[in-house]
Design a protein around this motif. Structure first.
Motif, mmCIF file in Angstrom:
data_model
loop_
_atom_site.group_PDB
_atom_site.id
_atom_site.type_symbol
_atom_site.label_atom_id
_atom_site.label_comp_id
_atom_site.label_asym_id
_atom_site.label_seq_id
_atom_site.Cartn_x
_atom_site.Cartn_y
_atom_site.Cartn_z
ATOM 1 N N ALA A 1 0.758 -0.968 0.225
ATOM 2 C CA ALA A 1 0.103 -0.037 -0.383
ATOM 3 C C ALA A 1 0.908 1.851 -0.252
ATOM 4 C CB ALA A 1 -1.117 0.154 0.624
ATOM 5 N N ARG A 2 2.138 1.549 0.974
ATOM 6 C CA ARG A 2 3.469 2.297 1.258
ATOM 7 C C ARG A 2 3.094 2.551 -0.318
ATOM 8 N NH1 ARG A 2 4.493 0.326 6.139
ATOM 9 N NH2 ARG A 2 6.028 -0.836 5.112
ATOM 10 N N ASP A 3 4.261 2.043 -1.533
ATOM 11 C CA ASP A 3 4.766 1.165 -2.701
ATOM 12 C C ASP A 3 3.724 1.882 -3.512
ATOM 13 O OD1 ASP A 3 6.448 0.756 -1.063
ATOM 14 O OD2 ASP A 3 6.722 -1.666 -1.407
ATOM 15 N N LEU A 4 3.072 1.273 -3.368
ATOM 16 C CA LEU A 4 1.133 2.016 -4.316
ATOM 17 C C LEU A 4 0.871 3.877 -4.247
ATOM 18 C CD1 LEU A 4 -0.559 0.984 -6.509
ATOM 19 C CD2 LEU A 4 -2.149 0.398 -4.862
ATOM 20 N N GLY A 5 0.676 4.270 -3.182
ATOM 21 C CA GLY A 5 1.301 5.469 -2.786
ATOM 22 C C GLY A 5 1.851 6.143 -3.719
ATOM 23 N N ALA A 6 3.235 5.941 -3.249
ATOM 24 C CA ALA A 6 3.842 6.469 -4.149
ATOM 25 C C ALA A 6 3.862 7.026 -5.017
ATOM 26 C CB ALA A 6 5.641 5.632 -3.602
ATOM 27 N N ALA A 7 4.190 5.712 -5.418
ATOM 28 C CA ALA A 7 3.604 5.349 -7.087
ATOM 29 C C ALA A 7 2.684 5.800 -7.923
ATOM 30 C CB ALA A 7 3.779 3.608 -8.161
ATOM 31 N N ARG B 1 2.447 9.838 -10.452
ATOM 32 C CA ARG B 1 2.359 9.729 -11.533
ATOM 33 C C ARG B 1 1.343 10.873 -11.458
ATOM 34 N NH1 ARG B 1 -0.211 4.479 -14.351
ATOM 35 N NH2 ARG B 1 2.555 3.604 -14.244
ATOM 36 N N ARG B 2 0.912 10.705 -10.847
ATOM 37 C CA ARG B 2 -0.754 11.890 -11.223
ATOM 38 C C ARG B 2 -0.408 13.239 -10.506
ATOM 39 N NH1 ARG B 2 -5.631 8.360 -9.788
ATOM 40 N NH2 ARG B 2 -5.331 6.572 -11.026
ATOM 41 N N GLY B 3 1.488 12.884 -9.255
ATOM 42 C CA GLY B 3 1.267 14.782 -8.910
ATOM 43 C C GLY B 3 0.861 15.448 -8.537
ATOM 44 N N ALA B 4 -0.081 14.144 -7.126
ATOM 45 C CA ALA B 4 -1.014 14.391 -6.555
ATOM 46 C C ALA B 4 -0.486 13.448 -5.948
ATOM 47 C CB ALA B 4 -1.612 15.359 -6.507
ATOM 48 N N PRO B 5 -1.013 13.259 -3.993
ATOM 49 C CA PRO B 5 -1.115 13.044 -3.155
ATOM 50 C C PRO B 5 -2.526 11.845 -3.596
ATOM 51 C CG PRO B 5 -1.366 14.299 -1.563
ATOM 52 C CD PRO B 5 -0.890 15.162 -3.150
ATOM 53 N N VAL B 6 -2.447 10.260 -3.665
ATOM 54 C CA VAL B 6 -3.564 9.725 -3.197
ATOM 55 C C VAL B 6 -3.578 8.529 -2.810
ATOM 56 C CG1 VAL B 6 -5.069 7.568 -4.776
ATOM 57 C CG2 VAL B 6 -3.258 9.921 -5.894
ATOM 58 N N PRO B 7 -4.366 8.852 -1.385
ATOM 59 C CA PRO B 7 -4.080 7.900 -0.226
ATOM 60 C C PRO B 7 -4.204 6.402 -0.372
ATOM 61 C CG PRO B 7 -6.313 8.757 -0.344
ATOM 62 C CD PRO B 7 -5.148 9.030 -1.071
ATOM 63 N N VAL B 8 -3.604 5.260 -0.314
ATOM 64 C CA VAL B 8 -3.767 4.080 -0.924
ATOM 65 C C VAL B 8 -3.954 3.407 1.005
ATOM 66 C CG1 VAL B 8 -3.379 1.952 -1.441
ATOM 67 C CG2 VAL B 8 -2.938 4.282 -2.884
ATOM 68 N N ARG B 9 -4.891 2.897 0.738
ATOM 69 C CA ARG B 9 -5.165 2.077 2.851
ATOM 70 C C ARG B 9 -5.509 0.875 2.498
ATOM 71 N NH1 ARG B 9 -6.905 6.770 5.144
ATOM 72 N NH2 ARG B 9 -5.748 8.713 4.951
ATOM 73 N N PRO B 10 -5.032 -0.561 3.094
ATOM 74 C CA PRO B 10 -4.426 -1.476 3.557
ATOM 75 C C PRO B 10 -6.087 -2.243 4.128
ATOM 76 C CG PRO B 10 -2.887 -0.790 4.882
ATOM 77 C CD PRO B 10 -3.317 0.049 4.461
ATOM 78 N N ALA B 11 -6.901 -2.909 3.824
ATOM 79 C CA ALA B 11 -7.435 -3.598 4.562
ATOM 80 C C ALA B 11 -7.500 -4.982 4.674
ATOM 81 C CB ALA B 11 -9.332 -3.112 3.945
ATOM 82 N N VAL B 12 -8.273 -5.511 5.404
ATOM 83 C CA VAL B 12 -8.565 -7.218 5.296
ATOM 84 C C VAL B 12 -9.935 -7.781 5.530
ATOM 85 C CG1 VAL B 12 -6.035 -7.344 5.869
ATOM 86 C CG2 VAL B 12 -8.290 -7.264 7.901
ATOM 87 N N LEU B 13 -10.337 -8.924 5.014
ATOM 88 C CA LEU B 13 -11.519 -9.205 4.603
ATOM 89 C C LEU B 13 -11.596 -10.642 5.298
ATOM 90 C CD1 LEU B 13 -11.254 -9.953 0.915
ATOM 91 C CD2 LEU B 13 -13.079 -7.678 2.116
ATOM 92 N N CYS B 14 -10.415 -10.946 6.242
ATOM 93 C CA CYS B 14 -10.427 -11.863 6.703
ATOM 94 C C CYS B 14 -10.998 -11.388 8.124
ATOM 95 C CB CYS B 14 -9.122 -13.181 7.248
ATOM 96 S SG CYS B 14 -9.140 -14.297 7.484
ATOM 97 N N ARG C 1 -12.984 12.036 0.820
ATOM 98 C CA ARG C 1 -12.163 11.154 -0.403
ATOM 99 C C ARG C 1 -13.557 10.702 -0.751
ATOM 100 N NH1 ARG C 1 -7.622 12.589 -1.628
ATOM 101 N NH2 ARG C 1 -5.980 13.251 -0.399
ATOM 102 N N THR C 2 -14.009 10.736 -2.357
ATOM 103 C CA THR C 2 -15.634 10.492 -3.052
ATOM 104 C C THR C 2 -15.828 9.581 -3.703
ATOM 105 O OG1 THR C 2 -16.030 12.560 -3.899
ATOM 106 C CG2 THR C 2 -16.656 13.185 -2.163
ATOM 107 N N ARG C 3 -14.685 9.214 -4.239
ATOM 108 C CA ARG C 3 -14.108 8.080 -5.949
ATOM 109 C C ARG C 3 -13.171 7.453 -4.556
ATOM 110 N NH1 ARG C 3 -12.786 13.237 -7.543
ATOM 111 N NH2 ARG C 3 -10.848 12.400 -8.209
ATOM 112 N N ILE C 4 -14.119 6.532 -3.840
ATOM 113 C CA ILE C 4 -13.037 5.521 -3.146
ATOM 114 C C ILE C 4 -12.840 4.259 -4.307
ATOM 115 C CG2 ILE C 4 -12.415 4.277 -1.437
ATOM 116 C CD1 ILE C 4 -13.902 6.023 0.166
ATOM 117 N N ALA C 5 -11.988 4.188 -4.872
ATOM 118 C CA ALA C 5 -11.941 2.730 -5.353
ATOM 119 C C ALA C 5 -11.332 1.017 -4.431
ATOM 120 C CB ALA C 5 -10.469 2.862 -6.075
ATOM 121 N N VAL C 6 -12.367 0.083 -4.851
ATOM 122 C CA VAL C 6 -11.217 -1.060 -3.807
ATOM 123 C C VAL C 6 -10.384 -1.975 -4.924
ATOM 124 C CG1 VAL C 6 -12.113 -3.341 -2.837
ATOM 125 C CG2 VAL C 6 -12.961 -1.191 -2.365
#
Length: 267
Positions: free
Chosen positions: A142-148, A152-165, A186-191
């Motif tokens: 999640a940290r690596d994806l947020g940095a990427a 790529r977009r020139g602005a922070p996009v928060p990436v948060r981990p979650a678990v289903l178990c 945040r209103t456009r949340i992607a899973v």
């Protein structure tokens, strides 16, 4: 590495879901296409045959490297795999790795295109593990994806981990994580599924994403180019270590993963 040419044994979760089995076989077909001269075999930790130990035994002493098709160091990696290796070597799990981030970015971009809008936050949803440290790879990815995404977009996009178990160690539910992001505006949340293939966890993820009012849901990682290259990267790294340490005779895995035995293969 001419004197040491191991077989790649890809070890996967067993699944009764035909779609999950099909996706795993498609991934291995992609691996074989990328490297036609390499012998690639399939094995399983549970449910299906051959199991990892059966696949290793079927090689009759030929050198083998087991690449676990796993995204973390949960029970299959830390307990099952060391007991099943015999004389084979084992590569590290697939995460974390830059190629995994590349694969996740591809799935996110694909889902955003279908939705017709970009995400302003991402929930990276894993099956989850109850073992201490078993969810660390999801947090690191999640940290690596947020940095990427920021690069790529020139602005922070928060990436948060979650678990289903249920009862997973140190984990937040998808619903709670999405609620926290909405509270931040945040209103456009992607899973984004931190899952190898479709199955019951993927179905549960889709249902929970809908209840949490997330507007974008991506596909699991599946049989894409970056994932096939990642399997080969893990195989190659392990093969280089094995060749440097004497090939077949050196059975110590040396993963360097905290809390996981580095003496797999020794009886």
């Amino acid at each position: 590495m001419a004197s040491f040419s191991p077989v790649l044994i890809a070890a996967a979760h067993g699944s009764r879901e035909v779609r999950a089995q099909t996706e795993t076989h498609r991934l291995l077909a992609h691996v074989r296409a990328l490297r036609p001269a390499l012998r690639v075999e399939m094995a399983f930790f549970d449910i299906h045959r051959p199991t990892v130990d059966e696949a290793v035994a079927a090689l009759h002493g030929a050198p083998a490297i087991v690449v676990p098709l796993l995204l973390g160091t949960g029970f299959h990696f830390s307990v099952d795999l060391p007991a099943l290796l015999g004389p084979a070597r084992a590569a590290r799990p697939l995460a974390p790795h830059p190629l995994l981030v590349e694969a996740l970015l591809h799935r996110l971009q694909e889902a955003e295109w279908h939705a017709g809008l970009p995400a302003d936050a991402v929930v990276l949803a894993a099956a989850g593990s109850r073992r201490p440290g078993g969810n660390d790879s999801c947090r690191a990815t999640a940290r690596d994806l947020g940095a990427a995404l920021r690069a790529r977009r020139g602005a922070p996009v928060p990436v948060r981990p979650a678990v289903l178990c249920d009862g997973a160690a140190d984990g937040l539910s998808l619903a709670r994580t999405a609620a926290d992001l909405r509270a931040e505006g945040r209103t456009r949340i992607a899973v984004l599924p931190y899952l190898m293939a479709c199955g019951r966890f993927c179905d549960r993820l889709t249902a929970e994403a809908g209840r949490a009012e997330c507007v974008i849901t991506a596909r699991p990682l599946g049989a894409q180019d970056a994932m096939a290259r990642l399997v080969l990267a893990r195989f190659d790294a392990c093969a280089r270590r094995a060749a440097a340490e004497g090939g077949v005779g050196a059975r110590v895995a040396r993963w360097g993963v905290p809390g996981v035995s580095d003496t797999a293969g020794r009886r």
